[in-house]
Every structure is written in C-alpha cells, then in structure tokens.
Design an enzyme around this catalytic site. Sequence first.
Site, mmCIF file in Angstrom:
data_model
loop_
_atom_site.group_PDB
_atom_site.id
_atom_site.type_symbol
_atom_site.label_atom_id
_atom_site.label_comp_id
_atom_site.label_asym_id
_atom_site.label_seq_id
_atom_site.Cartn_x
_atom_site.Cartn_y
_atom_site.Cartn_z
ATOM 1 N N LYS A 22 -12.778 0.744 12.240
ATOM 2 C CA LYS A 22 -13.153 -0.227 11.198
ATOM 3 C C LYS A 22 -12.487 -1.581 11.475
ATOM 4 O O LYS A 22 -13.145 -2.618 11.443
ATOM 5 C CB LYS A 22 -12.705 0.281 9.818
ATOM 6 N N ASN A 23 -11.188 -1.551 11.743
ATOM 7 C CA ASN A 23 -10.460 -2.814 11.862
ATOM 8 C C ASN A 23 -10.724 -3.563 13.164
ATOM 9 O O ASN A 23 -10.289 -4.701 13.327
ATOM 10 C CB ASN A 23 -8.953 -2.588 11.676
ATOM 11 N N CYS A 116 -3.799 -7.392 -4.098
ATOM 12 C CA CYS A 116 -4.546 -6.134 -4.117
ATOM 13 C C CYS A 116 -3.572 -5.005 -4.388
ATOM 14 O O CYS A 116 -2.377 -5.244 -4.551
ATOM 15 C CB CYS A 116 -5.314 -5.918 -2.825
ATOM 16 N N ARG A 121 -0.417 -10.113 -0.416
ATOM 17 C CA ARG A 121 -1.287 -10.385 0.735
ATOM 18 C C ARG A 121 -1.860 -11.806 0.786
ATOM 19 O O ARG A 121 -3.075 -12.016 0.702
ATOM 20 C CB ARG A 121 -2.410 -9.349 0.804
ATOM 21 N N ASP A 305 -0.832 1.779 7.891
ATOM 22 C CA ASP A 305 -2.069 2.458 7.482
ATOM 23 C C ASP A 305 -1.991 3.983 7.635
ATOM 24 O O ASP A 305 -2.921 4.683 7.253
ATOM 25 C CB ASP A 305 -3.262 1.917 8.290
ATOM 26 N N ARG A 397 -14.892 3.159 2.134
ATOM 27 C CA ARG A 397 -14.733 1.848 2.758
ATOM 28 C C ARG A 397 -14.330 1.992 4.220
ATOM 29 O O ARG A 397 -14.668 1.149 5.043
ATOM 30 C CB ARG A 397 -13.634 1.038 2.051
#
Length: 420
Positions: A22-23, A116, A121, A305, A397
Amino acid sequence: MDTLVIQGNKTLKGEVSISGAKNAALPILAASILASGESSFTGIPYLRDVVTMGRLLSTMGCKFDYADGTAVIDSASINHFEAPYELVKTMRASVLALGPLVARYGKARVSLPGGCAIGARPINLHLMGLEKMGAKIKLEGGYVIAKANVLRGASLFFDTVTVTGTENLMMAAALARGTTVLENAAREPEVVDLANCLISMGARIKGAGESVIEIEGVDTLRPAKRYRVIPDRIEAGTFMAIAGICGSDLLLKNCRSDHLDAVIMKLKDTGVSFKDTKKGLRVRGHGRPVSADLKTIPYPGFPTDMQAQFMAMMTVAKGTSVIKETVFENRYMHVAELKRMGADISIEGGAAAIRGVEQLKGAPVMATDLRASASLVVAALCAKGETRISRIYHLDRGYEKMDEKLRQLGADIYRLPDKS
Ligand code: UD1
C-alpha cells in the site's frame, strides 16, 4: 460499517500470497501526475486507500482505470490542482499530490490533514522543503496553497525522519531546476520503490535507501510503463505475528524477507522460526511465544506499523514485555481493546508493559485505525471464543482480502455486512 466475526483458538496452516505494498502504491500512483500521458503500474493491491487515490487523481482530471492489480492512469488532461478535504480526511496520503502538482503545474491547493487517531502528524517538513525550493506557501481555510513559477534544487535537512515528506520532496525535486539534496531522508523500502519508479520515468536520483538522497532535476519525465510495486512488508509481518501467536505453519509467497530484517530478528527472539524456501518464506510458531522488549524506529529499525500486531502477540507471551513507540506519540489505541480481550497491559511514561497471560478471550472490540485493527485480528485468531471487530473499514484501507486469505488458512472468520 462491516463487522468481522472470528472464532479463535485454531491452528492455521497453508500458503498465503502477499499483496503489493500500500505505502509504495500510493506515492507511485501520485507520481503519474509528473508525466503527461498514460502510465501503468502492476501489483497494485485492491484497497480502499488505492480507490481513494484513484478518486483523487480523477477529480484532478486524470483517467483512472483499475483491474486485477493493474492501474492505468492517463494524466494528459489534468485541469484541477486540488486535493479536497473530503478525500484528505479519509486518507492522509492524499498530501502526496502536493509535490508533483507544484513541480509540474506550479500550483496546488491541498487540504491540511488534521490530527488522527495515532497523533498530531503535521506536514511542516513537506512545506519547509517546497519553500526552500522556491514555492510560495499560504495556509488558508484549512488548505495549503502552494505556487511556484519555477522550483529550484536546494539542500534540505529533515529534523525528523518523514516517509511521505521524503517522497513528496523527491517527486518535486525530480522536475526542479538543478540538484536537490535530501539529508536525514527516510530509508524505507517504499521510498526506494518510488525512486526506482521515478528513475524508470527518466528521473536522476542517487542514494535512495540511504539517508542522503541526491536528485538532479530534469525538464520532463515520461509515463511509467507497467512498473511493478514491491510486496507489502507490513502485511507479511502481520502474517508472521499470526503464525507466532497461533503456533501456525505458514508459507508466505511474494514476500521480501530482506525488507523485514528487524521484524524477523525480533520474532526469532520470541521463538518463531523462519526458513527461506524456493516457494517462499516458511514461518512457524511453536506454542506460546517468549516475551521480548521492543522500540519502534524508522527503517531499518522495527516499524511502527508492526507495533500493534507485535503487542497482540506479546499479550499471550511467557513473561513481561516493554514496548516503546517512538514514531507516533499516541499509537496505543489498540491497548484498551486488547484489554477487553483479557490482556494485561499498562502504559506508563510513554511505554507499554505487557504481562503475558495464558489465554485471551473473545469479546466485542472496535477497530480504531489501520494497524490497531490488524492487531485485533491477530489477537482474535488465538483467543478462546468469539470476537466481533466493528469498524472494520479501517482494515480494508490497507489489507487486501484479509478475511479471505485467513479463511484459506483454516481460520473461522466471516464478515457481517452493515445493514444500515
Ligand atoms: C508513513 C506511512 C505510515 C507509517 C509512517 C511511519 C505512508 C502512506 N504512510 O506515514 O504507514 O506509519 O510513515 O513509518 O507511507 N512529522 C513531522 N513533520 C512532518 C512530517 C512528519 O513532525 O512534516 C512527524 C510525524 O508526526 C511522525 C514522524 O514525523 O511523528 C514520522 O511521520 P511520517 O514518516 O511523515 O509518517 P507518514 O509519512 O505520514
């Protein structure tokens, strides 16, 4: 909002194929803005964030098509230079449009991401970099408005290592006049993947993967052609934690173990074993894991993560573990939910102490952010009884077909669709 229902305490076994990262996919899709014409990318996971990035590019005037892991983007008719609040609030990575828009069109209007679930952030370092490259930046009505007649190469130093900050500025520098040097740049494999994609488009970049990156700007870039993104190291790490907590024997296909050195080393300390085979990486858990302490650090350190998933594993470890999150100040949202399942965790002085218990018990819990959701799945798979995880859209997501992949490994898991 769908709910995931898991009957835990099962030993899983079998093969699982890791999806594209994803990233890596998100900045690489944003990089299509830098060239005019049709770019194509493969290995793109079907995720809510990828769909959001597609919507963002479409609102700018791009044509975005996606099928079976291939994304095709035609950026020839970009005519709207904005990332609106409605999209940025659902996906912070929308700010990755900023660097490419300013570099290619000399203007951008991008909503400021708010705080968030995992912390404040800010994006001050993205803005600092663009300003030093000659952009004029204004903040107005919750938006960043950036303008530049021309971007010029500059020497930039990040006083905090930032992944998307490095990526945004690397993309901007690729089309700037002269040479840009990024110091204390992020070294994540996803930054390297973006650099490789940009190089395939004609960019001149040296040092990606090291803490100093040098970018010599060029006048134009050509569209990427079938650039393949790297596998998702966090998804792979999550399956490793699942093998560790369930005492399972899993074969991870399409896994880059060289991107997971810190995770593999830490999991070995807890008793998980690994073997590279021709078909993939074999990961085996052996009964209750052994406790281990952990500190998250930017790559090549242990990734933030993976912190929540590792903590889930340590809730049933033999002994006490201390986990310190150093990248995001508030990334312990999963703790209260894990406690609902019987975990014994206390947070003091910014660190979590986890005293391993013999068994977790299923409970209704709530997903609060992407990786927190993953940690609840990890915990639920080994807990006795039923766990219902609500607000599972967070998981969607960033994890492609997580429930299907787990079912194929023998997990008792199903999705209760939202009826409202
Ligand atoms: C990226 C990842 C996210 C991961 C994180 C850290 C993507 C799309 N997301 O997020 O999954 O958890 O890296 O590995 O790749 N900071 C500032 N000023 C800035 C930018 C960042 O102070 O201008 C701080 C942040 O608040 C945070 C730290 O730097 O404390 C690292 O954040 P950063 O690396 O920027 O995270 P993201 O790129 O948003």
